[in-house]
Design a protein around this motif. Sequence first.
Motif, mmCIF file in Angstrom:
data_model
loop_
_atom_site.group_PDB
_atom_site.id
_atom_site.type_symbol
_atom_site.label_atom_id
_atom_site.label_comp_id
_atom_site.label_asym_id
_atom_site.label_seq_id
_atom_site.Cartn_x
_atom_site.Cartn_y
_atom_site.Cartn_z
ATOM 1 N N LEU A 34 50.835 -6.822 24.175
ATOM 2 C CA LEU A 34 51.445 -5.961 23.158
ATOM 3 C C LEU A 34 50.573 -5.788 21.912
ATOM 4 N N HIS A 35 49.412 -6.426 21.865
ATOM 5 C CA HIS A 35 48.704 -6.587 20.589
ATOM 6 C C HIS A 35 48.123 -5.312 19.981
ATOM 7 N N ASP A 36 47.964 -4.253 20.769
ATOM 8 C CA ASP A 36 47.359 -3.036 20.216
ATOM 9 C C ASP A 36 48.217 -1.791 20.417
ATOM 10 N N ILE B 57 51.132 -2.468 12.461
ATOM 11 C CA ILE B 57 51.987 -1.529 13.186
ATOM 12 C C ILE B 57 52.273 -2.050 14.592
ATOM 13 N N SER B 58 51.263 -2.616 15.231
ATOM 14 C CA SER B 58 51.437 -3.180 16.565
ATOM 15 C C SER B 58 52.410 -4.361 16.532
ATOM 16 N N TYR C 222 54.764 -11.878 16.683
ATOM 17 C CA TYR C 222 54.517 -11.000 15.534
ATOM 18 C C TYR C 222 53.306 -11.484 14.745
ATOM 19 N N SER C 223 53.270 -12.775 14.451
ATOM 20 C CA SER C 223 52.159 -13.340 13.682
ATOM 21 C C SER C 223 50.834 -13.224 14.434
ATOM 22 N N LEU C 224 50.859 -13.530 15.714
ATOM 23 C CA LEU C 224 49.636 -13.456 16.525
ATOM 24 C C LEU C 224 49.054 -12.050 16.503
ATOM 25 N N ILE C 225 49.923 -11.069 16.636
ATOM 26 C CA ILE C 225 49.453 -9.678 16.666
ATOM 27 C C ILE C 225 49.030 -9.202 15.272
ATOM 28 N N LYS C 226 49.852 -9.489 14.280
ATOM 29 C CA LYS C 226 49.561 -9.013 12.920
ATOM 30 C C LYS C 226 48.224 -9.535 12.407
#
Length: 222
Positions: free
Chosen positions: A130-132, A145-146, A168-172
């Motif tokens: 989901l990261h991008d 946004i991702s 959320y934190s991992l992606i942000k």
Amino acid sequence: ILETPGSAYESFKLDPIRIIRAARFYAELDCKSLSKEIIDAMKSNIDLIQYAPKEKIKKEIMKIMSCSVPAECFVFLDLVGAVKYIFPKINQDKDFMTNSRHPLFWHLIDTLKKVSDLTTDPEIRLAAILHDTGKFNFDKDHSKISAESARVMLKDLGFEKSTISRVYSLIKHHMSINPEMSKDFSLARKFMNMINDDWKGHLVLRAANDSADGGSKRNPAY
């Protein structure tokens, strides 16, 4: 050989969750082929996934993320058209071209594959796929946004707050690791506080993301 109890069409119609489960079985058992009957039955009933219990979808996703070949599972799910009913943002932007000239979907798949080579942690793997999903917003902070996109999709599927918060934190912050941190302890400490000391998850996701990009040079908007 992957088979269904009775008619394939009726089996998937009765329980569309079996389509997601079949993707895992197919990938994990390294099936070489599927009958046209089964593929057609999946595609004919694929829209029923949107009416399936969210809790069951969530459980199957986590089983996929805990298996040995999660990336291959998502390739199969894309083949039969299931991704748009599980993670709609992936499907919506799947053909968007990244700066490394790869369609976004295949960048996400490659990142998930490389993360899976580094860790069995299902939440880091979940962040990878989901990261991008906000990358098409070149004029904005795609990581933020991702992360928000992932939060909405995971919340809709009933994921636990702790899982949503970590993903959320991992992606942000997956693009926040700064080489200067090795020289400036205050920068490193600030980053560690920001990510709640989840340094392993962030390093793994960043390493997989960079590797999936082929080590390409990125412009500041990437």
